[in-house]
Design an enzyme around this catalytic site. Structure first.
Site, mmCIF file in Angstrom:
data_model
loop_
_atom_site.group_PDB
_atom_site.id
_atom_site.type_symbol
_atom_site.label_atom_id
_atom_site.label_comp_id
_atom_site.label_asym_id
_atom_site.label_seq_id
_atom_site.Cartn_x
_atom_site.Cartn_y
_atom_site.Cartn_z
ATOM 1 N N ARG A 236 32.613 10.687 -63.338
ATOM 2 C CA ARG A 236 32.020 11.953 -63.751
ATOM 3 C C ARG A 236 32.462 13.011 -62.739
ATOM 4 O O ARG A 236 32.526 12.743 -61.530
ATOM 5 C CB ARG A 236 30.488 11.867 -63.765
ATOM 6 C CG ARG A 236 29.913 11.106 -64.951
ATOM 7 C CD ARG A 236 30.135 11.859 -66.263
ATOM 8 N NE ARG A 236 29.538 11.194 -67.406
ATOM 9 C CZ ARG A 236 30.197 10.404 -68.264
ATOM 10 N NH1 ARG A 236 31.492 10.154 -68.097
ATOM 11 N NH2 ARG A 236 29.580 9.873 -69.306
ATOM 12 N N GLU A 265 33.222 20.950 -66.989
ATOM 13 C CA GLU A 265 34.179 20.605 -68.042
ATOM 14 C C GLU A 265 33.941 21.541 -69.217
ATOM 15 O O GLU A 265 32.786 21.694 -69.618
ATOM 16 C CB GLU A 265 33.988 19.154 -68.497
ATOM 17 C CG GLU A 265 34.490 18.177 -67.479
ATOM 18 C CD GLU A 265 34.366 16.718 -67.927
ATOM 19 O OE1 GLU A 265 34.088 16.475 -69.121
ATOM 20 O OE2 GLU A 265 34.544 15.839 -67.087
ATOM 21 N N HIS A 284 39.304 14.571 -69.944
ATOM 22 C CA HIS A 284 38.247 13.562 -70.170
ATOM 23 C C HIS A 284 38.607 12.687 -71.386
ATOM 24 O O HIS A 284 37.863 12.658 -72.379
ATOM 25 C CB HIS A 284 36.882 14.237 -70.341
ATOM 26 C CG HIS A 284 35.732 13.302 -70.041
ATOM 27 N ND1 HIS A 284 34.510 13.725 -69.565
ATOM 28 C CD2 HIS A 284 35.619 11.946 -70.161
ATOM 29 C CE1 HIS A 284 33.702 12.693 -69.418
ATOM 30 N NE2 HIS A 284 34.351 11.594 -69.773
HETATM 31 C C1 GLV Z 1 32.866 8.684 -71.203
HETATM 32 O O1 GLV Z 1 32.990 9.339 -70.208
HETATM 33 C C2 GLV Z 1 31.748 7.839 -71.455
HETATM 34 O O2 GLV Z 1 30.785 7.845 -70.656
HETATM 35 O O3 GLV Z 1 31.774 7.124 -72.464
#
Ligand code: GLV
Length: 326
Positions: A236, A265, A284
């Site tokens: 994260r 983000e 991401h």
């Molecule tokens: C992606 O970052 C998730 O947590 O699935």
């Protein structure tokens, strides 16, 4: 009997959505961007279930606005730091997530970021497209070796161990820091955080985001890393202090970083991080293989439907609600 009402906060793959559509009265948010918080509040009023994404803030106010009939919150992600879990637990609302199925895709991507940053793949691409490639040169775009290097993994759960498995094929020495893991299935050497940062050529982050891990990588911890070290983050964004990382990369205190996650983000286009050549960045997408996203939507749908049915969610992050006195 009337079908349960659910709000689905974005278009998800059909694998899961078809199940939801067949069993529920669905309100679907179809925009590319997430619903703003105010809109979320409006749309959850009176729903029995909520299928949400990691881009949605699901807090106590939202749960209360939805109403006491809200039976389940199903997150289309393995991480659930977007959800106020204690608030859900206090209201006996089960929260589902999608663990396991995205482990391989995410570890594959973390390893590809690691290699890309070390071997300057993205810089090489920019170099060619900018017309800078004049000849083969002995000193053009040099980077460190991956094979045989030391990889430090922070957070040695499913994804961290899957990354170690891949790295073992490259004869990498594995160090890990995870106070919660005692006897991992994939071998590695458990060390304290400082040793990991001092000894690793690559540091890869696979921890959850919470108050202990927020800005775990900061000015002080970056200063412990080797000058040729590479930081990879697929966990994260807020686990890394972006300003401190910018300063370390800009001053070449570490060799490079590769980020799939940022804070915020998306990263604003005027972020100084985007000016750096020694940063590889992705939007991401670590779990973004087609089969993985299909499985995630299916698991999110199964969690939602189980919750609506009053059954225990197949993947529940607050199972203690099932033993709470009603
Ligand atoms: C992606 O970052 C998730 O947590 O699935």
């Amino acid at each position: 009997m009337a079908k349960p009402k659910v709000f689905v906060t974005r278009i998800i793959p059909d694998a899961g959505f078809d199940l939801v559509k067949a069993a529920c009265e669905v309100d679907l948010w179809t925009d590319e961007l997430p619903p703003p918080y105010e809109v979320l509040l409006e749309r959850v009023r009176g729903v029995d279930g909520l299928l949400c994404l990691l881009t949605d803030r699901i807090d106590a106010q939202l749960m209360d606005t939805a109403g006491s009939q809200l039976k389940v919150i199903s997150n289309h992600a393995v991480g659930f730091d977007n959800i106020d879990l204690p608030a859900a637990t206090a209201r006996s609302i089960p929260v589902g997530n999608t663990p396991g199925i995205l482990t391989d895709a995410t570890a594959d991507f973390a390893f590809s970021l690691l290699v890309s940053a070390a071997r300057r793949v993205v810089e090489g691409d920019r170099y060619v497209r900018a017309g800078q490639w004049k000849t083969w040169g002995p000193s053009i775009l040099l980077g460190p070796d991956v094979t045989g290097a030391t990889l430090g993994i922070i957070g040695y759960g499913r994804i961290g161990q899957a990354l170690a498995k891949r790295a073992s094929g490259f004869d990498m020495r594995i160090l890990y820091y995870d106070p919660m893991v005692v006897d991992p299935a994939v071998p590695g050497t458990a060390v304290d955080l400082e040793t990991l940062l001092r000894e690793s050529d690559f540091v890869s982050l696979h921890t959850v985001l919470n108050e202990q891990t927020r800005h775990l990588i900061n000015r002080d911890t970056l200063a412990l890393m080797k000058p040729n070290a590479i930081l990879v983050n697929t966990s994260r964004g807020p686990v890394v202090d972006g300003q401190a990382l910018y300063e370390a990369l800009q001053a070449n205190k570490i060799f490079a970083a590769a980020l799939d996650v940022t804070d915020p983000e998306p990263l604003p286009m005027d972020s100084p991080l985007l000016e750096l050549d020694n940063l590889v960045i992705a939007p991401h997408i670590a779990s973004a293989s087609k089969p993985t996203r299909d499985k995630m939507s299916l698991m999110a749908a199964q969690n939602l439907l189980a919750g609506l049915d009053g059954k225990q969610l197949p993947n529940c992050v607050n199972p203690e609600i099932y033993s709470q006195p009603q």
